[in-house]
Design an enzyme around this catalytic site. Structure first.
Site, PDB file in Angstrom:
ATOM      1  N   PHE A  11      -0.468  -3.809  -1.284  1.00 33.97           N
ATOM      2  CA  PHE A  11       0.540  -2.760  -1.468  1.00 33.97           C
ATOM      3  C   PHE A  11       0.054  -1.449  -0.871  1.00 33.97           C
ATOM      4  O   PHE A  11      -1.054  -0.989  -1.167  1.00 33.97           O
ATOM      5  CB  PHE A  11       0.820  -2.522  -2.960  1.00 33.97           C
ATOM      6  CG  PHE A  11       1.726  -3.541  -3.593  1.00 33.97           C
ATOM      7  CD1 PHE A  11       3.099  -3.326  -3.653  1.00 33.97           C
ATOM      8  CD2 PHE A  11       1.207  -4.709  -4.123  1.00 33.97           C
ATOM      9  CE1 PHE A  11       3.941  -4.263  -4.238  1.00 33.97           C
ATOM     10  CE2 PHE A  11       2.035  -5.647  -4.712  1.00 33.97           C
ATOM     11  CZ  PHE A  11       3.409  -5.423  -4.769  1.00 33.97           C
ATOM     12  N   ASP A  12       0.902  -0.842  -0.042  1.00 33.17           N
ATOM     13  CA  ASP A  12       0.721   0.551   0.319  1.00 33.17           C
ATOM     14  C   ASP A  12       0.899   1.383  -0.956  1.00 33.17           C
ATOM     15  O   ASP A  12       1.476   0.901  -1.938  1.00 33.17           O
ATOM     16  CB  ASP A  12       1.761   0.913   1.382  1.00 33.17           C
ATOM     17  CG  ASP A  12       1.718   2.371   1.768  1.00 33.17           C
ATOM     18  OD1 ASP A  12       0.618   2.882   2.028  1.00 33.17           O
ATOM     19  OD2 ASP A  12       2.791   2.997   1.806  1.00 33.17           O
ATOM     20  N   LEU A  13       0.433   2.626  -0.933  1.00 30.87           N
ATOM     21  CA  LEU A  13       0.561   3.483  -2.120  1.00 30.87           C
ATOM     22  C   LEU A  13       1.642   4.549  -1.936  1.00 30.87           C
ATOM     23  O   LEU A  13       2.688   4.500  -2.584  1.00 30.87           O
ATOM     24  CB  LEU A  13      -0.786   4.135  -2.453  1.00 30.87           C
ATOM     25  CG  LEU A  13      -0.829   5.084  -3.645  1.00 30.87           C
ATOM     26  CD1 LEU A  13      -0.318   4.413  -4.919  1.00 30.87           C
ATOM     27  CD2 LEU A  13      -2.242   5.632  -3.845  1.00 30.87           C
ATOM     28  N   ASP A  14       1.420   5.519  -1.049  1.00 30.38           N
ATOM     29  CA  ASP A  14       2.377   6.608  -0.854  1.00 30.38           C
ATOM     30  C   ASP A  14       3.676   6.078  -0.236  1.00 30.38           C
ATOM     31  O   ASP A  14       3.663   5.510   0.849  1.00 30.38           O
ATOM     32  CB  ASP A  14       1.787   7.683   0.064  1.00 30.38           C
ATOM     33  CG  ASP A  14       0.572   8.361  -0.536  1.00 30.38           C
ATOM     34  OD1 ASP A  14       0.523   8.485  -1.773  1.00 30.38           O
ATOM     35  OD2 ASP A  14      -0.324   8.775   0.224  1.00 30.38           O
TER      36      ASP A  14
END
Length: 223
Positions: A11-14
């Site tokens: 998963f990407d965060l931002d």
């Protein structure tokens, strides 16, 4: 046993887990003003959310190496003190992570944000309990390109004994798609994030909301 078609999920965060734009853009504004650099318009500042921040200073802002490093130092200090928690998880993301974790799918972040603030934010959200690893840029920004972060996330998962033969990344920006593709990792596009629709080119699926990820990532739900 997991019923996911994917053996591990990154998963990407931002813009994917976290609606972090307010804190990032405010810290960028503060930083540019502090250094006497013209502040770009809001739409441009928003486009800076997601890609490696040092690359943004060098490329989008046209800074030389010395100014980029100085800008990074000022930005980091302000962001950790004021901006990191000026964010919130996107609605439903906690349920998504919990459901995937409970189904036995190994999870890791793959974010261009350095690991120290990424961990701080995810601990604040109480999401670390669902993640096997928090993988991001190194704090010195030596590892910041998305392809390098994806490689590190897969390495950590593999070293922990997880099958990484069928990985997938969830992200909202073109650099997520392209960085994952370097390693043959497909991407599911997060429509709720900061990327334009055109940035979904090359993805295998698209989700309008976080909860729409579950039929893609876990199509057969365990009772």
């Amino acid at each position: 046993m997991s019923t996911s078609p994917f053996s591990v999920i990154l998963f990407d965060l931002d813009g994917t887990i976290s609606d972090s734009a307010p804190g990032i853009t405010e810290s960028l504004t503060y930083t540019f003003r502090e250094l006497g650099v013209p502040v770009p318009p809001p739409a441009t500042l928003l486009s800076f959310v997601g890609p490696p921040i040092l690359d943004t200073f060098r490329q989008a802002m046209g800074m030389d190496e010395a100014l980029a490093e100085r800008t990074l130092t000022v930005y980091r200090e302000h962001y950790l003190a004021h901006g990191a928690l000026d964010s919130r998880p996107f609605p439903g993301m906690g349920e998504v992570l919990r459901t995937l974790h409970d189904a036995g799918v190994p999870l890791s972040t793959a974010t261009s944000k350095p690991e120290t603030p990424a961990t701080y934010i995810l601990e604040h959200y109480r999401f670390t309990q669902y993640l096997d690893f928090i993988t991001g840029a190194s704090d010195d920004e030596v590892r910041s390109a998305k392809a390098d972060v994806v490689a590190e996330a897969l390495r950590r998962l593999a070293d922990a004994g997880h099958d990484v033969s069928r990985p997938v990344l969830v992200g909202d920006r073109l650099h997520d798609v392209e960085g994952a593709a370097v390693h043959g990792v497909p991407t599911v596009f997060a429509e709720w994030g900061y990327g334009a629709p055109s940035e979904s080119a090359g993805t295998i699926a698209s989700a309008a909301t976080p909860l729409d990820l579950l039929p893609i990532l876990l199509p057969i739900r365990l009772p």
